[in-house]
Design a protein around this motif. Structure first.
Motif, PDB file in Angstrom:
ATOM      1  N   GLY A  30      44.870  59.131  -7.515  1.00 25.69           N
ATOM      2  CA  GLY A  30      44.094  58.682  -7.003  1.00 25.69           C
ATOM      3  C   GLY A  30      43.610  58.760  -7.964  1.00 25.69           C
ATOM      4  O   GLY A  30      42.164  59.210  -8.292  1.00 25.69           O
ATOM      5  N   TYR A  31      43.708  57.894  -9.023  1.00 29.93           N
ATOM      6  CA  TYR A  31      42.517  58.265 -10.240  1.00 29.93           C
ATOM      7  C   TYR A  31      42.832  56.330 -10.147  1.00 29.93           C
ATOM      8  O   TYR A  31      42.968  55.208  -9.857  1.00 29.93           O
ATOM      9  CB  TYR A  31      43.700  57.985 -11.753  1.00 29.93           C
ATOM     10  CG  TYR A  31      43.295  58.028 -12.866  1.00 29.93           C
ATOM     11  CD1 TYR A  31      42.825  58.330 -14.051  1.00 29.93           C
ATOM     12  CD2 TYR A  31      43.144  56.250 -13.621  1.00 29.93           C
ATOM     13  CE1 TYR A  31      42.925  58.390 -15.530  1.00 29.93           C
ATOM     14  CE2 TYR A  31      42.977  55.782 -14.883  1.00 29.93           C
ATOM     15  CZ  TYR A  31      42.195  56.773 -15.390  1.00 29.93           C
ATOM     16  OH  TYR A  31      41.932  56.964 -16.582  1.00 29.93           O
ATOM     17  N   PHE A  32      41.242  56.304 -10.568  1.00 23.62           N
ATOM     18  CA  PHE A  32      40.946  55.000 -10.383  1.00 23.62           C
ATOM     19  C   PHE A  32      39.799  54.455 -12.056  1.00 23.62           C
ATOM     20  O   PHE A  32      39.716  54.623 -12.671  1.00 23.62           O
ATOM     21  CB  PHE A  32      39.607  54.912  -9.184  1.00 23.62           C
ATOM     22  CG  PHE A  32      39.581  55.330  -8.067  1.00 23.62           C
ATOM     23  CD1 PHE A  32      40.123  56.200  -7.455  1.00 23.62           C
ATOM     24  CD2 PHE A  32      39.039  54.522  -6.904  1.00 23.62           C
ATOM     25  CE1 PHE A  32      40.590  55.965  -5.703  1.00 23.62           C
ATOM     26  CE2 PHE A  32      39.597  53.948  -5.511  1.00 23.62           C
ATOM     27  CZ  PHE A  32      40.313  54.960  -5.464  1.00 23.62           C
ATOM     28  N   HIS A  33      40.175  52.706 -12.346  1.00 23.43           N
ATOM     29  CA  HIS A  33      39.560  52.891 -13.255  1.00 23.43           C
ATOM     30  C   HIS A  33      38.990  51.498 -12.491  1.00 23.43           C
ATOM     31  O   HIS A  33      39.283  50.455 -12.354  1.00 23.43           O
ATOM     32  CB  HIS A  33      41.336  52.729 -13.976  1.00 23.43           C
ATOM     33  CG  HIS A  33      40.486  51.485 -15.106  1.00 23.43           C
ATOM     34  ND1 HIS A  33      40.088  52.015 -16.447  1.00 23.43           N
ATOM     35  CD2 HIS A  33      41.164  50.399 -15.867  1.00 23.43           C
ATOM     36  CE1 HIS A  33      40.408  51.609 -17.039  1.00 23.43           C
ATOM     37  NE2 HIS A  33      41.110  50.053 -16.952  1.00 23.43           N
ATOM     38  N   TYR A 165      52.704  54.836 -23.832  1.00 25.79           N
ATOM     39  CA  TYR A 165      53.208  56.241 -24.495  1.00 25.79           C
ATOM     40  C   TYR A 165      51.847  56.082 -25.073  1.00 25.79           C
ATOM     41  O   TYR A 165      52.145  56.585 -25.649  1.00 25.79           O
ATOM     42  CB  TYR A 165      54.387  56.393 -24.667  1.00 25.79           C
ATOM     43  CG  TYR A 165      55.379  55.647 -23.599  1.00 25.79           C
ATOM     44  CD1 TYR A 165      55.792  57.376 -22.608  1.00 25.79           C
ATOM     45  CD2 TYR A 165      56.771  54.993 -23.572  1.00 25.79           C
ATOM     46  CE1 TYR A 165      57.011  57.031 -21.928  1.00 25.79           C
ATOM     47  CE2 TYR A 165      57.046  54.640 -22.524  1.00 25.79           C
ATOM     48  CZ  TYR A 165      57.223  55.632 -22.041  1.00 25.79           C
ATOM     49  OH  TYR A 165      58.562  55.599 -20.749  1.00 25.79           O
ATOM     50  N   LYS A 166      50.854  55.119 -25.662  1.00 29.46           N
ATOM     51  CA  LYS A 166      50.643  55.383 -26.396  1.00 29.46           C
ATOM     52  C   LYS A 166      49.175  55.548 -25.870  1.00 29.46           C
ATOM     53  O   LYS A 166      48.063  54.818 -25.580  1.00 29.46           O
ATOM     54  CB  LYS A 166      50.177  53.763 -26.819  1.00 29.46           C
ATOM     55  CG  LYS A 166      51.258  53.362 -28.241  1.00 29.46           C
ATOM     56  CD  LYS A 166      51.137  51.735 -28.824  1.00 29.46           C
ATOM     57  CE  LYS A 166      52.355  52.222 -29.629  1.00 29.46           C
ATOM     58  NZ  LYS A 166      52.444  51.039 -30.292  1.00 29.46           N
ATOM     59  N   THR A 167      48.852  56.621 -25.456  1.00 32.05           N
ATOM     60  CA  THR A 167      47.883  56.972 -24.548  1.00 32.05           C
ATOM     61  C   THR A 167      47.763  58.913 -25.091  1.00 32.05           C
ATOM     62  O   THR A 167      48.815  59.622 -25.290  1.00 32.05           O
ATOM     63  CB  THR A 167      47.680  56.915 -23.257  1.00 32.05           C
ATOM     64  OG1 THR A 167      46.956  57.962 -22.312  1.00 32.05           O
ATOM     65  CG2 THR A 167      48.965  57.741 -22.403  1.00 32.05           C
ATOM     66  N   ASP A 168      46.983  59.563 -25.110  1.00 34.14           N
ATOM     67  CA  ASP A 168      46.678  60.652 -25.017  1.00 34.14           C
ATOM     68  C   ASP A 168      46.118  61.284 -23.554  1.00 34.14           C
ATOM     69  O   ASP A 168      44.950  62.572 -23.403  1.00 34.14           O
ATOM     70  CB  ASP A 168      46.115  61.305 -25.948  1.00 34.14           C
ATOM     71  CG  ASP A 168      44.779  60.451 -26.807  1.00 34.14           C
ATOM     72  OD1 ASP A 168      44.200  59.906 -26.010  1.00 34.14           O
ATOM     73  OD2 ASP A 168      44.353  60.781 -27.976  1.00 34.14           O
ATOM     74  N   ASN A 169      45.315  60.656 -23.137  1.00 35.98           N
ATOM     75  CA  ASN A 169      44.450  60.676 -21.811  1.00 35.98           C
ATOM     76  C   ASN A 169      45.840  61.813 -20.652  1.00 35.98           C
ATOM     77  O   ASN A 169      46.868  60.865 -20.621  1.00 35.98           O
ATOM     78  CB  ASN A 169      44.561  59.214 -21.100  1.00 35.98           C
ATOM     79  CG  ASN A 169      43.802  59.426 -19.678  1.00 35.98           C
ATOM     80  OD1 ASN A 169      43.543  60.766 -19.151  1.00 35.98           O
ATOM     81  ND2 ASN A 169      42.536  59.001 -19.143  1.00 35.98           N
ATOM     82  N   HIS A 176      53.046  60.232 -15.785  1.00 36.07           N
ATOM     83  CA  HIS A 176      54.488  59.883 -16.457  1.00 36.07           C
ATOM     84  C   HIS A 176      55.059  60.933 -16.176  1.00 36.07           C
ATOM     85  O   HIS A 176      56.603  60.748 -15.327  1.00 36.07           O
ATOM     86  CB  HIS A 176      54.055  59.904 -17.688  1.00 36.07           C
ATOM     87  CG  HIS A 176      53.437  58.879 -18.439  1.00 36.07           C
ATOM     88  ND1 HIS A 176      53.159  59.015 -19.739  1.00 36.07           N
ATOM     89  CD2 HIS A 176      52.862  57.232 -17.658  1.00 36.07           C
ATOM     90  CE1 HIS A 176      52.666  57.768 -20.113  1.00 36.07           C
ATOM     91  NE2 HIS A 176      52.463  56.938 -19.240  1.00 36.07           N
ATOM     92  N   GLU A 177      54.805  62.444 -15.473  1.00 36.67           N
ATOM     93  CA  GLU A 177      55.924  63.342 -15.588  1.00 36.67           C
ATOM     94  C   GLU A 177      56.359  62.984 -13.964  1.00 36.67           C
ATOM     95  O   GLU A 177      57.129  63.218 -13.720  1.00 36.67           O
ATOM     96  CB  GLU A 177      55.124  64.442 -15.965  1.00 36.67           C
ATOM     97  CG  GLU A 177      56.077  65.928 -15.953  1.00 36.67           C
ATOM     98  CD  GLU A 177      56.929  65.528 -16.582  1.00 36.67           C
ATOM     99  OE1 GLU A 177      57.039  64.479 -17.892  1.00 36.67           O
ATOM    100  OE2 GLU A 177      58.114  65.538 -16.489  1.00 36.67           O
ATOM    101  N   PHE A 178      54.711  63.224 -13.047  1.00 33.17           N
ATOM    102  CA  PHE A 178      55.184  62.691 -11.826  1.00 33.17           C
ATOM    103  C   PHE A 178      56.100  61.663 -11.659  1.00 33.17           C
ATOM    104  O   PHE A 178      57.079  62.220 -10.709  1.00 33.17           O
ATOM    105  CB  PHE A 178      53.468  62.402 -10.770  1.00 33.17           C
ATOM    106  CG  PHE A 178      53.312  61.666  -9.621  1.00 33.17           C
ATOM    107  CD1 PHE A 178      53.932  62.439  -9.094  1.00 33.17           C
ATOM    108  CD2 PHE A 178      52.470  60.801  -8.986  1.00 33.17           C
ATOM    109  CE1 PHE A 178      53.563  62.048  -7.504  1.00 33.17           C
ATOM    110  CE2 PHE A 178      52.451  59.926  -8.128  1.00 33.17           C
ATOM    111  CZ  PHE A 178      53.099  61.212  -7.004  1.00 33.17           C
ATOM    112  N   ASN A 179      56.219  60.924 -12.593  1.00 31.85           N
ATOM    113  CA  ASN A 179      57.193  59.201 -11.325  1.00 31.85           C
ATOM    114  C   ASN A 179      58.234  59.852 -12.435  1.00 31.85           C
ATOM    115  O   ASN A 179      58.566  59.988 -11.774  1.00 31.85           O
ATOM    116  CB  ASN A 179      56.846  58.346 -12.662  1.00 31.85           C
ATOM    117  CG  ASN A 179      56.070  57.255 -12.256  1.00 31.85           C
ATOM    118  OD1 ASN A 179      55.925  56.980 -11.006  1.00 31.85           O
ATOM    119  ND2 ASN A 179      55.503  55.935 -12.419  1.00 31.85           N
ATOM    120  N   ARG A 180      58.497  60.592 -13.537  1.00 33.38           N
ATOM    121  CA  ARG A 180      59.810  60.897 -14.296  1.00 33.38           C
ATOM    122  C   ARG A 180      60.243  62.237 -12.695  1.00 33.38           C
ATOM    123  O   ARG A 180      61.327  61.752 -12.171  1.00 33.38           O
ATOM    124  CB  ARG A 180      59.381  61.991 -14.831  1.00 33.38           C
ATOM    125  CG  ARG A 180      59.688  60.704 -16.310  1.00 33.38           C
ATOM    126  CD  ARG A 180      60.311  62.043 -17.740  1.00 33.38           C
ATOM    127  NE  ARG A 180      59.607  61.431 -18.941  1.00 33.38           N
ATOM    128  CZ  ARG A 180      58.194  61.248 -19.478  1.00 33.38           C
ATOM    129  NH1 ARG A 180      57.752  62.165 -18.960  1.00 33.38           N
ATOM    130  NH2 ARG A 180      58.217  60.322 -21.073  1.00 33.38           N
TER     131      ARG A 180
END
Ligand SMILES: C[S@@+](CC[C@H](N)C(=O)[O-])C[C@H]1O[C@@H](n2cnc3c(N)ncnc32)[C@H](O)[C@@H]1O
Length: 243
Positions: A30-33, A165-169, A176-180
């Protein structure tokens, strides 16, 4: 591709005609960019970031530009005398490439590259994050095998990715966790692209760290020659065949 699914093509067509347009990437959480989309796809060499300019120094011989968009890299190289073909699965994007003067441009999905005869290319471009078009590690290995066949012995793949991984968003870290949890690589984003009323099918786009890219290349006959860094999470890999 049904015309209503050609969101990439429609945004490129609109920008070509009116210097206007936008691109929305919708992720399956549901994330839009809103990206800088079409403006970048029409940018000239002088406007490209340094790592992209540097990548052009490695191009040689006959070139295959995969997911060529509005053809900015193909047109740059064609002007410099390279024999280049741009492929894209968007019919409208390919129409724009031709109108902009690209001599060889073909509506073709990355899934169909096995149709090219063996040893057809010396350089394969996957720029604008298009390492992502490999979709998943499994599909990447299959397509790397096909790329091995259709390229010459000293061929290079010049592919861009973004280190996820170069993000703090927090939204990205949660994704990432959802995918893992569902057994996917953290940067294997499932997205669809929207422009006005046009929307692509959902597709997987694979963002990888440098180490993950090295792992994916293992056993494919391809290896990293060098990385070209940028000032942010983007980077370009120059990939060569094992000696
Ligand atoms: C992020 S844009 C990059 C365009 C261009 N490489 C650039 O840097 O300006 C991605 C492009 O890949 C194309 N594309 C998406 N899925 C594809 C597929 N399965 N096979 C070939 N092209 C694809 C899209 O239509 C779009 O033009």
């Amino acid at each position: 591709m049904k015309p209503e699914k050609d969101a990439y093509g429609q945004e490129i067509w609109t920008y070509f005609n009116r210097r206007a347009g936008f691109e929305i990437v919708e992720r399956d959480d549901g994330y839009f960019h809103v990206t800088s989309g079409p403006r970048i796809y029409f940018s000239e060499f002088e406007e490209w970031p340094d790592h992209e300019k540097k990548a052009m120094e490695f191009v040689k011989g006959r070139v295959l530009d995969i997911g060529c968009g509005a053809g900015r890299h193909s047109l740059y190289l064609q002007k410099r005398g390279f024999d280049v073909i741009g492929i894209d699965n968007s019919p409208l994007a390919i129409k724009v490439c031709k109108l902009r003067g690209l001599k060889k441009a073909k509506v073709m999905s990355i899934d169909e590259i096995g149709e090219f005869p063996p040893h057809s290319f010396d350089t394969v471009l996957m720029l604008g994050n298009n390492f992502g078009l490999f979709g998943s590690p499994k599909k990447a290995k299959e397509l790397l095998e096909k790329l091995y066949e259709i390229t010459t012995s000293k061929a290079l793949i010049i592919a861009e990715s973004r280190d996820p991984y170069k993000t703090d968003n927090p939204a990205h870290l949660e994704y990432h966790e959802f995918n893992r949890k569902r057994g996917r690589m953290p940067g294997q984003v499932r997205i669809r692209v929207r422009f006005e009323k046009y929307v692509t099918e959902w597709f997987d786009y694979l963002l990888v760290s440098k180490d993950e890219m090295k792992e994916i290349l293992e056993g494919t006959g391809w290896e990293i020659k060098r990385f070209i860094d940028s000032s942010n999470a983007q980077y370009i890999a120059v990939i060569q065949k094992h000696a």
